[in-house]
Design an enzyme around this catalytic site. Structure first.
Site, PDB file in Angstrom:
ATOM      1  CB  THR A 146     -34.813 -12.539 -14.417  1.00 60.72           C
ATOM      2  OG1 THR A 146     -33.496 -12.030 -14.173  1.00 60.72           O
ATOM      3  CG2 THR A 146     -35.511 -12.829 -13.101  1.00 60.72           C
ATOM      4  CE  LYS A 157     -32.355 -11.126 -11.244  1.00 59.89           C
ATOM      5  NZ  LYS A 157     -31.386 -10.066 -11.302  1.00 59.89           N
ATOM      6  CE  LYS A 167     -38.595 -10.234 -16.518  1.00 58.57           C
ATOM      7  NZ  LYS A 167     -37.218 -10.726 -16.346  1.00 58.57           N
TER       8      LYS A 167
HETATM    9  P1  NAP Z   1     -33.315  -5.999 -22.974  1.00 59.72           P
HETATM   10  O1  NAP Z   1     -32.366  -4.878 -23.167  1.00 59.72           O
HETATM   11  O2  NAP Z   1     -34.769  -5.779 -23.259  1.00 59.72           O
HETATM   12  O3  NAP Z   1     -32.768  -7.236 -23.839  1.00 59.72           O
HETATM   13  C1  NAP Z   1     -33.509  -8.382 -24.135  1.00 59.72           C
HETATM   14  C2  NAP Z   1     -33.189  -8.736 -25.568  1.00 59.72           C
HETATM   15  O4  NAP Z   1     -33.758  -9.992 -25.901  1.00 59.72           O
HETATM   16  C3  NAP Z   1     -33.763  -7.706 -26.548  1.00 59.72           C
HETATM   17  O5  NAP Z   1     -32.727  -7.242 -27.394  1.00 59.72           O
HETATM   18  C4  NAP Z   1     -34.810  -8.507 -27.290  1.00 59.72           C
HETATM   19  O6  NAP Z   1     -34.985  -8.152 -28.625  1.00 59.72           O
HETATM   20  C5  NAP Z   1     -34.264  -9.911 -27.203  1.00 59.72           C
HETATM   21  N1  NAP Z   1     -35.321 -10.900 -27.404  1.00 59.72           N
HETATM   22  C6  NAP Z   1     -36.480 -11.019 -26.737  1.00 59.72           C
HETATM   23  N2  NAP Z   1     -37.200 -12.040 -27.228  1.00 59.72           N
HETATM   24  C7  NAP Z   1     -36.458 -12.565 -28.243  1.00 59.72           C
HETATM   25  C8  NAP Z   1     -36.659 -13.630 -29.134  1.00 59.72           C
HETATM   26  N3  NAP Z   1     -37.796 -14.350 -29.117  1.00 59.72           N
HETATM   27  N4  NAP Z   1     -35.698 -13.894 -30.047  1.00 59.72           N
HETATM   28  C9  NAP Z   1     -34.571 -13.141 -30.088  1.00 59.72           C
HETATM   29  N5  NAP Z   1     -34.318 -12.110 -29.273  1.00 59.72           N
HETATM   30  C10 NAP Z   1     -35.268 -11.829 -28.353  1.00 59.72           C
HETATM   31  O7  NAP Z   1     -33.232  -6.543 -21.481  1.00 59.72           O
HETATM   32  P2  NAP Z   1     -31.951  -6.694 -20.540  1.00 59.72           P
HETATM   33  O8  NAP Z   1     -31.899  -5.550 -19.605  1.00 59.72           O
HETATM   34  O9  NAP Z   1     -30.777  -7.032 -21.353  1.00 59.72           O
HETATM   35  O10 NAP Z   1     -32.405  -7.943 -19.658  1.00 59.72           O
HETATM   36  C11 NAP Z   1     -32.378  -9.264 -20.162  1.00 59.72           C
HETATM   37  C12 NAP Z   1     -32.806 -10.226 -19.042  1.00 59.72           C
HETATM   38  O11 NAP Z   1     -31.899 -10.102 -17.961  1.00 59.72           O
HETATM   39  C13 NAP Z   1     -34.195  -9.944 -18.470  1.00 59.72           C
HETATM   40  O12 NAP Z   1     -34.804 -11.154 -18.121  1.00 59.72           O
HETATM   41  C14 NAP Z   1     -33.902  -9.101 -17.239  1.00 59.72           C
HETATM   42  O13 NAP Z   1     -34.930  -9.206 -16.268  1.00 59.72           O
HETATM   43  C15 NAP Z   1     -32.603  -9.735 -16.771  1.00 59.72           C
HETATM   44  N6  NAP Z   1     -31.693  -8.857 -16.001  1.00 59.72           N
HETATM   45  C16 NAP Z   1     -31.488  -7.559 -16.375  1.00 59.72           C
HETATM   46  C17 NAP Z   1     -30.597  -6.774 -15.626  1.00 59.72           C
HETATM   47  C18 NAP Z   1     -30.328  -5.329 -15.968  1.00 59.72           C
HETATM   48  O14 NAP Z   1     -29.784  -4.586 -15.112  1.00 59.72           O
HETATM   49  N7  NAP Z   1     -30.657  -4.850 -17.160  1.00 59.72           N
HETATM   50  C19 NAP Z   1     -29.930  -7.310 -14.524  1.00 59.72           C
HETATM   51  C20 NAP Z   1     -30.127  -8.658 -14.220  1.00 59.72           C
HETATM   52  C21 NAP Z   1     -31.007  -9.433 -14.949  1.00 59.72           C
HETATM   53  P3  NAP Z   1     -35.730  -6.792 -29.070  1.00 59.72           P
HETATM   54  O15 NAP Z   1     -34.617  -5.809 -29.190  1.00 59.72           O
HETATM   55  O16 NAP Z   1     -36.392  -7.114 -30.348  1.00 59.72           O
HETATM   56  O17 NAP Z   1     -36.712  -6.447 -27.981  1.00 59.72           O
END
Ligand code: NAP
Length: 352
Positions: free
Chosen positions: A101, A176, A244
């Protein structure tokens, strides 16, 4: 695996959402290469059959498609536009799909730059949460038309049950963000209703059952109601990511001179929760803002962290644009709006 020109996939960002999404691709027979900033989070996928890359460039070189599922617009920008980034390393003709997102403007920029490089990029953020990612039942909002999405449709359907096209780059993110705005009232109403019932000394299990069968029922209540009653604040969807998203939505609305009072209130409350230590909790932890201070302390929050004089709280301009920094409050200052203690403890005993 169904008929598709896509066989090889570079997958970047294997966190809460990315891990189960990438796993579905591996299980469907795609040749998947994974990369995550913290490498340990990608290792279970290697056990499941993925190859491990040591950099973004290595993950995307010569792949038919690239999927990114990182956290913030800054991460997306870094991954696509940095040196050794997706745009400079992916091959001509590659399909580049950002499922994070992120900001609509950044999605348009990536689309335009990819076009110059001979690649096809579009935004495809999702709803459905961690459960939707695990059960491959995500709804996917594509910032592209049907023809552009068609070659990667089998790939997207491996992760989601509903794929919607909104015509052009950036519009997937707009859709979204509209979803996130709609969610704000649902989350606020849920935690406020439960706080009100608790304060009235009601049997909370009975009350939750009643709410779930009436007009006040919502997907939020179904997903989070029971978790709130048993004090489970594990993410799911992290507070910092919701702040965010809401800041991105508010910035976009402000540009169109549209006022979103519920979104502003949600930003204030979630920013406050973030400030007292709830940044990485699940969004259901908003219920703690209404709880007594002992309950908050037991959950790991600290109200003394709330800085009422913080001049640095992000303003609308700071938190807007493409960045929407984590924890950046907009509108009224979170601390000023809600005082120095939890909403549930002001002027009465903490254990009441
Ligand atoms: P998350 O658990 O924080 O996963 C994001 C991953 O991306 C982390 O493992 C992070 O690595 C990695 N990352 C960030 N920058 C990077 C880079 N430069 N190079 C390589 N890897 C990188 O978050 P999430 O819950 O999966 O969410 C991911 C996205 O989906 C977000 O934008 C969120 O708003 C959206 N979203 C989430 C949900 C939900 O329910 N969780 C639902 C819909 C949409 P590190 O481990 O080093 O931090």
């Amino acid at each position: 695996m169904s008929e598709s020109p896509i066989r090889t996939v570079g997958f970047i960002g294997t966190g809460i959402m990315g891990s189960p999404m990438a796993r579905h691709l591996i299980e469907a027979g795609y040749d998947v290469t994974v990369y995550n900033r913290t490498q340990s989070k990608a290792l279970p996928l290697v056990k499941a059959g993925a190859s491990l890359a040591g950099s973004v460039g290595e993950a995307v070189r010569d792949r038919d498609a690239v999927i990114t599922m990182v956290g913030y617009p800054e991460d997306v920008e870094d991954v696509y536009m940095g040196t050794d980034g997706v745009l400079s390393c992916a091959r001509k003709g590659a399909r580049l799909i950002d499922m994070s997102t992120s900001s609509p403007e950044l999605a348009r920029e990536i689309h335009d730059e990819a076009e110059v490089c001979g690649q096809v990029a579009f935004d495809a953020p999702v709803t459905g949460g961690e459960t939707g990612a695990i059960t491959a039942s995500l709804t996917i909002f594509c910032g592209a038309d049907d023809d552009t999405v068609a070659p990667v449709l089998p790939l997207l359907k491996t992760m989601g049950s509903l794929v919607l096209t909104f015509g052009e780059a950036g519009k997937g993110q707009m859709a979204k963000l509209a979803n996130q705005v709609a969610l704000a009232g649902s989350m606020l109403g849920m935690v406020e209703g439960l706080a009100f019932a608790k304060e009235g000394g009601l049997d909370m299990d009975k009350m939750l059952g009643a709410l779930l069968t009436g007009t006040a029922a919502s997907s939020s209540l179904k997903t989070y109601g029971a978790k709130i009653l048993r004090g489970d604040y594990k993410p799911g969807f992290q507070v910092r990511h919701y702040v965010k998203d809401l800041n991105l939505a508010l910035t976009t609305a402000q540009r169109e001179e549209l006022t979103l009072p519920t979104t502003e209130t949600a930003i204030n409350l979630y920013s406050l929760l973030s400030e007292i230590g709830g940044d990485r909790m699940g969004t259901q932890a908003l219920s703690l803002v209404y709880a007594d201070e002992q309950t908050c302390a037991d959950a790991g929050l600290d109200w003394s962290l709330l800085n009422l004089d913080d001049e640095d709280d992000a303003t609308a301009d700071d938190a807007g644009g493409r960045g929407a920094a984590p924890g950046g409050a907009q509108g009224a200052d979170a601390g000023e709006a809600f005082g120095t203690g939890s909403l549930g403890s002001r002027g009465r005993d903490a254990d009441r």
